[in-house]
Design an enzyme around this catalytic site. Structure first.
Site, PDB file in Angstrom:
ATOM      1  N   ARG A   1      11.757  64.694 -19.187  1.00 41.49           N
ATOM      2  CA  ARG A   1      11.949  65.729 -17.591  1.00 41.49           C
ATOM      3  C   ARG A   1      10.527  66.618 -19.120  1.00 41.49           C
ATOM      4  O   ARG A   1       9.740  67.244 -18.191  1.00 41.49           O
ATOM      5  CB  ARG A   1      13.584  66.423 -17.622  1.00 41.49           C
ATOM      6  CG  ARG A   1      13.237  68.057 -17.062  1.00 41.49           C
ATOM      7  CD  ARG A   1      14.396  68.723 -16.683  1.00 41.49           C
ATOM      8  NE  ARG A   1      15.411  68.134 -16.656  1.00 41.49           N
ATOM      9  CZ  ARG A   1      16.111  68.858 -18.332  1.00 41.49           C
ATOM     10  NH1 ARG A   1      15.529  69.817 -19.109  1.00 41.49           N
ATOM     11  NH2 ARG A   1      17.178  68.477 -19.236  1.00 41.49           N
TER      12      ARG A   1
ATOM     13  N   TYR B   1      -1.090  79.612   4.154  1.00 40.53           N
ATOM     14  CA  TYR B   1      -0.428  78.062   4.701  1.00 40.53           C
ATOM     15  C   TYR B   1       1.362  78.335   5.217  1.00 40.53           C
ATOM     16  O   TYR B   1       1.612  79.450   4.092  1.00 40.53           O
ATOM     17  CB  TYR B   1      -0.258  76.764   3.430  1.00 40.53           C
ATOM     18  CG  TYR B   1       0.696  76.156   2.992  1.00 40.53           C
ATOM     19  CD1 TYR B   1       1.223  75.877   4.623  1.00 40.53           C
ATOM     20  CD2 TYR B   1       1.711  75.441   2.440  1.00 40.53           C
ATOM     21  CE1 TYR B   1       2.187  74.999   5.050  1.00 40.53           C
ATOM     22  CE2 TYR B   1       2.871  75.215   2.705  1.00 40.53           C
ATOM     23  CZ  TYR B   1       3.439  74.314   3.604  1.00 40.53           C
ATOM     24  OH  TYR B   1       4.417  73.082   3.985  1.00 40.53           O
TER      25      TYR B   1
ATOM     26  N   ASP C   1      -5.096  78.997  -5.108  1.00 41.23           N
ATOM     27  CA  ASP C   1      -4.761  77.350  -4.104  1.00 41.23           C
ATOM     28  C   ASP C   1      -6.130  76.552  -4.307  1.00 41.23           C
ATOM     29  O   ASP C   1      -6.578  77.151  -3.164  1.00 41.23           O
ATOM     30  CB  ASP C   1      -3.914  78.053  -3.233  1.00 41.23           C
ATOM     31  CG  ASP C   1      -3.068  76.513  -2.155  1.00 41.23           C
ATOM     32  OD1 ASP C   1      -4.095  75.273  -2.313  1.00 41.23           O
ATOM     33  OD2 ASP C   1      -2.131  76.749  -1.755  1.00 41.23           O
TER      34      ASP C   1
ATOM     35  N   LYS D   1      -2.462  66.282  -1.035  1.00 39.79           N
ATOM     36  CA  LYS D   1      -3.324  65.773   0.116  1.00 39.79           C
ATOM     37  C   LYS D   1      -4.457  65.177  -0.578  1.00 39.79           C
ATOM     38  O   LYS D   1      -4.401  63.799  -0.401  1.00 39.79           O
ATOM     39  CB  LYS D   1      -3.988  66.989   0.262  1.00 39.79           C
ATOM     40  CG  LYS D   1      -2.901  68.454   0.272  1.00 39.79           C
ATOM     41  CD  LYS D   1      -2.283  68.228   1.795  1.00 39.79           C
ATOM     42  CE  LYS D   1      -1.338  69.058   2.165  1.00 39.79           C
ATOM     43  NZ  LYS D   1      -0.314  69.768   1.617  1.00 39.79           N
TER      44      LYS D   1
HETATM   45  C1  LIG Z   1      -2.794  75.124   1.726  1.00 42.01           C
HETATM   46  C2  LIG Z   1      -1.774  74.411   1.023  1.00 42.01           C
HETATM   47  N1  LIG Z   1      -1.413  75.027  -0.172  1.00 42.01           N
HETATM   48  C3  LIG Z   1       0.115  74.085  -0.566  1.00 42.01           C
HETATM   49  C4  LIG Z   1       0.729  73.503   0.325  1.00 42.01           C
HETATM   50  C5  LIG Z   1       1.924  72.584  -0.249  1.00 42.01           C
HETATM   51  O1  LIG Z   1       2.115  71.737  -0.702  1.00 42.01           O
HETATM   52  P1  LIG Z   1       2.848  70.510  -0.335  1.00 42.01           P
HETATM   53  O2  LIG Z   1       2.940  70.056   0.575  1.00 42.01           O
HETATM   54  O3  LIG Z   1       2.590  69.496  -1.742  1.00 42.01           O
HETATM   55  O4  LIG Z   1       4.691  70.803  -1.094  1.00 42.01           O
HETATM   56  C6  LIG Z   1      -0.101  73.091   1.451  1.00 42.01           C
HETATM   57  C7  LIG Z   1       1.389  71.937   1.978  1.00 42.01           C
HETATM   58  O5  LIG Z   1       2.360  71.544   2.442  1.00 42.01           O
HETATM   59  C8  LIG Z   1      -1.049  73.898   1.916  1.00 42.01           C
HETATM   60  O6  LIG Z   1      -1.698  73.735   3.240  1.00 42.01           O
HETATM   61  N1  LIG Z   2       7.767  71.071   7.595  1.00 34.39           N
HETATM   62  C1  LIG Z   2       6.909  71.587   6.443  1.00 34.39           C
HETATM   63  C2  LIG Z   2       5.940  71.216   6.799  1.00 34.39           C
HETATM   64  C3  LIG Z   2       4.897  71.252   6.144  1.00 34.39           C
HETATM   65  S1  LIG Z   2       3.048  71.550   6.625  1.00 34.39           S
HETATM   66  C4  LIG Z   2       1.632  70.771   5.933  1.00 34.39           C
HETATM   67  C5  LIG Z   2       0.736  70.887   5.349  1.00 34.39           C
HETATM   68  N2  LIG Z   2       0.007  72.150   4.255  1.00 34.39           N
HETATM   69  C6  LIG Z   2       0.539  71.810   6.801  1.00 34.39           C
HETATM   70  O1  LIG Z   2      -0.937  72.551   6.604  1.00 34.39           O
HETATM   71  O2  LIG Z   2       0.059  71.092   7.286  1.00 34.39           O
HETATM   72  C7  LIG Z   2       7.385  73.082   5.967  1.00 34.39           C
HETATM   73  O3  LIG Z   2       8.480  73.545   6.878  1.00 34.39           O
HETATM   74  O4  LIG Z   2       7.124  73.101   5.203  1.00 34.39           O
END
Ligand SMILES: Cc1ncc(COP(=O)(O)O)c(C=O)c1O
Ligand SMILES: N[C@@H](CCSC[C@H](N)C(=O)O)C(=O)O
Length: 447
Positions: free
Chosen positions: A91, A143, A217, A242
């Site tokens: 950890r 997001y 981000d 991603k």
């Molecule tokens: C622009 C962006 N930032 C952060 C996240 C969060 O990443 P994670 O799904 O790995 O938690 C996402 C998608 O999930 C995203 O599309």
């Molecule tokens: N059910 C998930 C959806 C994840 S979206 C993942 C990604 N960031 C995208 O933009 O497609 C949630 O509620 O977080």
């Protein structure tokens, strides 16, 4: 580890010729004594980024070509007082994770990188810098998960969150003040692909409050295409789920900083809350990063083909590789590429739904950055956690379709999309080809 040699122990010392002192392990193997793999920055990048992605310096005792997975929760110590060991508990730190963090720091042009269990985990760690009463200024296109965490902090954590149009630095100037503790940006934004002027906003935020943290981000572009730290940001974070990993086989979050005190605070939270990336996922992410250059190059070439195809058939396409993007120049002043996520509108939610469901090669999935192509309706999927009223206030079109372009043959992708557009009734077919229905035509078509 074998032979009882530990990172940080006296056996780690190297002689003047840069060669490890020889020792014999318990099985009689003549081993270099330093088993701890690492990718020291050695004062920064030596090679072009594409080379650095695949190049690592490691002092593995067996010269393993692939960094070993230290699948161990705890580490034996040389004395009851800890014995100055580099690692005691995963950890708190793990050699595979350390190797990944040093590799990422190098490619992100950062002093330090930290890796956690998801992109949202990274944002959670970052927002723990905030105190009740602090203000956060952020975008009106974000997001959905980011929006959800910020909303939670505003309803449960006493944080005041302002959502503004971050494409206009002057709007932001009117909102930042000496209580602004954080400015949180996405560029390009998800899913409207708006571009945000990082250098201007960073200087406005720091002028209003020198202690304000500007966090960016960078998930949409990855360090291959944009380095927010070089553009004035204090923190850059990414969903490693991603582009960095590229195969949708792991979840990860990456945070990079140049300020060592800030790095210590973030590390404290990661250790205290226990969200550091596991050894196996650290290894998988390291493997993915090696192909980031070739994947992204192919993905953005394909994305440009798809964006041009849709635009030439009359659709409103949002992609910073297209000259028609209203912030084309701004994007290219900050980034080295357009990425591989684009969105387009049809003018009718039902038509959009039929397109998405008619596609075969394009998988209906959330997420992006993977080697295979995905299609989605953000308002129903990735951004469904933003309520309909807020989506309308922020002018997020309900019919918007997001395409995340992979590495397939572009002709196959275009054929599949063309068939889906025709099957969904999204286009007028003429002897010359087909053209997107005008918004009014499609409204009639769906009535
Ligand atoms: C622009 C962006 N930032 C952060 C996240 C969060 O990443 P994670 O799904 O790995 O938690 C996402 C998608 O999930 C995203 O599309
Ligand atoms: N059910 C998930 C959806 C994840 S979206 C993942 C990604 N960031 C995208 O933009 O497609 C949630 O509620 O977080």
């Amino acid at each position: 580890m074998s032979g009882g040699s530990f990172p940080g122990s006296s056996k780690d010392k190297v002689n003047g010729a840069g060669k490890a002192l020889n020792t014999h392990d318990l099985d009689g193997h003549d081993l270099p004594p330093s088993p701890a793999p690492s990718t020291p920055r050695n004062g920064g990048r030596k090679y072009a980024l594409a080379t650095e992605l695949v190049y690592t310096e490691s002092s593995d005792q067996y010269n393993a070509a692939s960094v070993p997975i230290y699948q161990s929760a705890t580490f034996k110590q040389t004395s009851a007082t800890g014995g100055g060991m580099e690692y005691d508990y995963t950890r708190s730190g793990n050699p595979t994770r350390t190797h990944l963090e040093r590799h990422l720091a190098k490619i992100m042009n950062a002093e330090r990188a930290l890796v956690v269990s998801s992109g949202m985990g990274a944002l959670d760690v970052i927002t723990r810098l905030l105190r009740p009463g602090d203000e956060v200024v952020t975008g009106d296109d974000l997001y959905g998960g980011t929006n959800r965490l910020l909303k939670y902090l505003s309803t449960h954590g006493g944080i005041v969150v302002h959502h503004v149009d971050t494409t206009d630095p002057e709007t932001l100037r009117g909102v930042v003040n000496n209580k602004t503790a954080m400015v949180l940006l996405e560029t390009p934004t998800n899913p409207l692909i708006k571009i945000v002027d990082i250098p201007s906003i960073a200087s406005i935020a720091h002028a209003a409050n020198p202690a304000a943290v500007v966090a960016v981000d960078n998930t949409m572009l990855s360090p291959l295409l944009q380095n927010p730290l070089d553009l004035g940001a204090d923190i850059v974070y990414e969903s490693g789920t991603k582009y960095l990993s590229g195969h949708h086989d792991l979840m990860a979050g990456v945070i990079a900083i140049n300020d060592s005190a800030l790095g210590e605070k973030l590390y404290f939270t990661i250790n205290a809350s226990g969200c550091g990336l596991s050894p196996f996922d650290s290894w998988l992410l390291l493997r993915g990063i090696k192909t980031l250059g070739v994947r992204m190059e192919k993905q953005q070439t394909n994305a440009m083909r798809i964006a041009t195809f849709l635009e030439s058939h009359g659709f409103k396409v949002r992609y910073p590789g297209l000259k028609s993007h209203p912030q084309y120049d701004l994007h290219w002043s900050m980034a080295r590429g357009a990425g591989a996520v684009l969105s387009f509108e049809t003018g009718d939610v039902n038509v959009s739904e039929r397109i998405v469901e008619s596609a075969r090669l394009w998988a209906i999935s959330v997420s992006f950055g993977c080697v295979n192509s995905l299609i989605s309706m953000p308002c129903r999927m990735s951004h469904a956690s933003i309520d309909a009223k807020t989506r309308a206030e922020r002018a997020l079109p309900e019919d918007i379709i997001r395409l995340c372009v992979g590495i397939e043959d572009p002709e196959d992708l275009i054929d599949d999309l063309s068939r889906a557009l025709v099957q969904a009734g999204a286009v007028n077919i003429t002897p010359e080809g087909f053209q997107a229905l005008k918004i009014n035509d499609s409204a009639e078509a769906s009535s």
